[in-house]
Design a protein around this motif. Sequence first.
Motif, mmCIF file in Angstrom:
data_model
loop_
_atom_site.group_PDB
_atom_site.id
_atom_site.type_symbol
_atom_site.label_atom_id
_atom_site.label_comp_id
_atom_site.label_asym_id
_atom_site.label_seq_id
_atom_site.Cartn_x
_atom_site.Cartn_y
_atom_site.Cartn_z
ATOM 1 N N GLU A 288 36.004 39.710 43.847
ATOM 2 C CA GLU A 288 36.138 41.140 44.174
ATOM 3 C C GLU A 288 37.594 41.590 44.076
ATOM 4 N N LYS A 292 39.322 44.350 41.376
ATOM 5 C CA LYS A 292 40.132 45.492 41.825
ATOM 6 C C LYS A 292 41.485 45.503 41.119
ATOM 7 N N ASN A 295 41.262 46.578 37.564
ATOM 8 C CA ASN A 295 41.033 48.019 37.448
ATOM 9 C C ASN A 295 42.227 48.846 37.911
ATOM 10 N N GLU A 297 43.527 48.891 40.894
ATOM 11 C CA GLU A 297 43.414 49.350 42.281
ATOM 12 C C GLU A 297 44.411 48.615 43.172
ATOM 13 N N LEU A 299 45.195 46.814 46.713
ATOM 14 C CA LEU A 299 44.425 46.119 47.732
ATOM 15 C C LEU A 299 44.747 46.690 49.107
#
Length: 326
Positions: A288, A292, A295, A297, A299
């Motif tokens: 996961e 992230k 992509n 993203e 954390l």
Amino acid sequence: MKKKILAAILVLTMVVGLTACGKKASSSDTSKDSGSDMIKVGVINNDPNESGYRTANDKDMKKMFTKENGYDASFAYSLKNDEQIAAAQKFIQDGVDYLLLSAADTAGWDSVLKDAQEQGTRVILFDRTIDADDSLYEASIVSDMDKEGETAVNWLADQKLDEYNIIHIQGVMGSAAQKGRTGALDAKKGEWNIVTQQTAEWNAEKAQQIVQAEIDKGTKFNVIYAENDDMAKGAVAALDKANISHGVGKDVIVMGFDCNKWALEELKAGNWNYDGQCNPFQASYIDEIIKKLENGEKLSDKVVVMDEKGFDATTITDDDVNTYGI
């Protein structure tokens, strides 16, 4: 004219191809095109034969990091820090996108993690913490080893024994598990009598030898505090050989960690008294986090602490055995 145009197109195609092949992604380049290669990961773990916990942990990692799941994974195993560091350096040289690390020892990782950062290799810790600045790794998925030790020692204190004479069998010295599970018991020194404190390096046979030596010396003890189930099993083998009773209402309290299913069954049968959970299933958390990061993203949490508990022989159920046994 048509031949010149075709030649120009061919040259342009070759230049673009060479540029793409020669480009090394920087650490800030977190996105991948749909046609790009699989995510390349190097997994450094402890020996899967170390314990039932480690076997389950390794199996979980291999089940997740497959080509079917979009990963090109390589695995390296050692219980020695210097060998793990050498494996990490090789993975970095090989250009892995992610280095997944369960460190044998908490110290000595700064240099190799700095090398990883410089090469654009992202580091994710699992199972164990290290003594390094958290800027050197992306995330850490760990058990709270200090809390595991505190939960176990608090349980032992609640037994309100008339006296505490404890054989303490330690895991591999310097590992996060050993330090956490030892720390809480060390805090009781002076109040409780630690009759011996030795490492069996997670090994059942070595644990049996330690306990047998104390029995042969005529040492008085009423608690076995073993830092994993395999060592508790070895300790019990020595007790059985000497016809010393153990478990609920018996002469010696037996404590282990990791919650192997067979160990929880010993607990439920009343042959052991306590087992502390250590959750080996971390691969889905890592997957996961990688998704992230890929992509782009950010954390929300750098450290993910696994939820764990301790089990008492007098209250454990069949459902506990089937749910938490590994």
